[in-house]
Design an enzyme around this catalytic site. Structure first.
Site, PDB file in Angstrom:
ATOM      1  N   CYS A 178      56.740  33.773  30.089  1.00 50.28           N
ATOM      2  CA  CYS A 178      57.073  34.874  29.188  1.00 50.28           C
ATOM      3  C   CYS A 178      56.884  36.203  29.906  1.00 50.28           C
ATOM      4  CB  CYS A 178      56.194  34.818  27.939  1.00 50.28           C
ATOM      5  SG  CYS A 178      56.493  36.173  26.783  1.00 50.28           S
TER       6      CYS A 178
ATOM      7  N   CYS B  57      55.361  39.027  27.839  1.00 49.28           N
ATOM      8  CA  CYS B  57      53.924  38.850  27.598  1.00 49.28           C
ATOM      9  C   CYS B  57      53.098  39.306  28.794  1.00 49.28           C
ATOM     10  CB  CYS B  57      53.591  37.379  27.338  1.00 49.28           C
ATOM     11  SG  CYS B  57      54.610  36.551  26.139  1.00 49.28           S
ATOM     12  N   ASP B  58      53.555  38.969  29.988  1.00 47.89           N
ATOM     13  CA  ASP B  58      52.682  39.051  31.160  1.00 47.89           C
ATOM     14  C   ASP B  58      53.150  39.977  32.270  1.00 47.89           C
ATOM     15  OD1 ASP B  58      50.984  37.182  29.969  1.00 47.89           O
ATOM     16  OD2 ASP B  58      52.087  35.498  30.793  1.00 47.89           O
TER      17      ASP B  58
END
Length: 314
Positions: free
Chosen positions: A135, A138-139
């Protein structure tokens, strides 16, 4: 349990929660079963930008899903946190067996979602959250000014590589073929981006490191040549993102519910499956677009179909 619900919803992602909201609001006795965190894949998304009516600034997957869950509960949805171990769907009353109890319902909505397909290299599981991710939104911020590698060649892989280029100093797409599968417009953006490169005809064979991802072995599928890639000494690590598709969470229903060869459940435009009283919604079904907005729409449609079936309005 003696209680027979009007509808049991399997999964509390956007599809399941939207189904719960619509079913509860229709005064149907409704149970939602979820084994993990509400929201499914969207729960780990740091920023949401394309859900109609969301907060324009500062909306995360977790915050959006939390409000969905509150809406469903407001209208009387019961909740159970448990893993489903077995289902009996062919009878008039469906039986859902879990690690806690058995639950019975007249109708079932399968909204179990899908999960990211692993890269498939040796050592992968050991470095999830320690350099390996599925993701970008997300990261990506964890890899600001680092090098990152993206495995895949489709739309999502190239789009995520472009997103990562906003953070990383260099992004290398690793693709097993000699041309990308992404739409031409997306490819053009990638090729025009000076921070994005492509490693053609290659696959990741193995990854390694001390506690964090520090190196990997890449194989050229045409020549068989093996290349060892290690993190820059000053960085001490790099990122590896996998975007090679998803796997539907449909194993429990095989042999009963019709699916395609990949395991995605076949449903019509009103979410009916081949089994009477069983509906499908969200990422687990065959569809052209897997987004929060389409998952929520699926859930709403499935719930309304059940309400119309119960009341006799078709």
């Amino acid at each position: 349990m003696d209680k027979i619900y009007d509808v049991i919803i399997l999964g509390a992602g956007p599809a399941g929660l939207a189904a719960g909201l619509y079913a509860g609001r229709s005064r149907l006795s409704t149970l939602i079963i979820e084994k993990g965190q509400d929201g499914g894949q969207i729960a780990i998304t740091d920023e949401i930008e394309n859900y109609p009516g969301q907060r324009v600034e500062g909306e995360s997957g977790a915050s959006l899903v939390e409000r969905m869950a509150q809406q469903a509960e407001k209208f009387g949805c019961e909740r159970v946190s448990a893993t489903i171990t077995e289902v009996e769907l062919l009878g008039e009353v469906k039986v859902i067996k879990t690690t806690k109890e058995e639950y019975r319902g007249k109708n079932v909505i399968i909204a179990t979602g899908a999960h990211s397909r692993p890269i498939g290299c040796k050592g992968e599981a050991d470095y999830v959250g320690k350099g390996v991710s599925y993701c970008a939104t997300c990261d990506a911020n964890f890899f600001e000014d680092f090098e990152v590698y993206v495995v895949g060649g489709g739309d999502s892989a190239v789009e995520e590589a472009l997103y990562l280029s906003k953070f990383a100093r260099k992004v290398t797409i690793i693709h097993r073929r000699n041309e990308l599968r992404a739409a031409k417009s997306i490819q053009e953006k990638a090729f025009a981006n000076p921070k994005v490169e492509v490693l053609w005809d290659s696959v990741v064979e193995e990854i390694f490191g001390e506690d964090i991802l520090q190196g990997m072995v890449v194989k050229n599928v045409k020549t068989g040549e093996i290349t060892k890639i290690e993190a820059d000494e000053e960085d001490g690590m790099f990122g590896l993102f996998g975007f090679i598709g998803t796997i539907p969470n449909s194993e429990l229903f095989k042999g009963v519910i019709d699916m395609d060869e990949r395991g995605y459940i076949i449903g019509d435009e009103d979410m009916h499956t081949n089994v009477d009283g069983v509906y499908v919604a969200g990422d687990v079904r065959i569809k052209s677009l897997r987004q929060v907005v389409t998952a929520a729409a699926d859930g709403a449609i499935a719930a309304i179909q059940i309400e119309r079936k119960i009341t006799g309005y078709v």
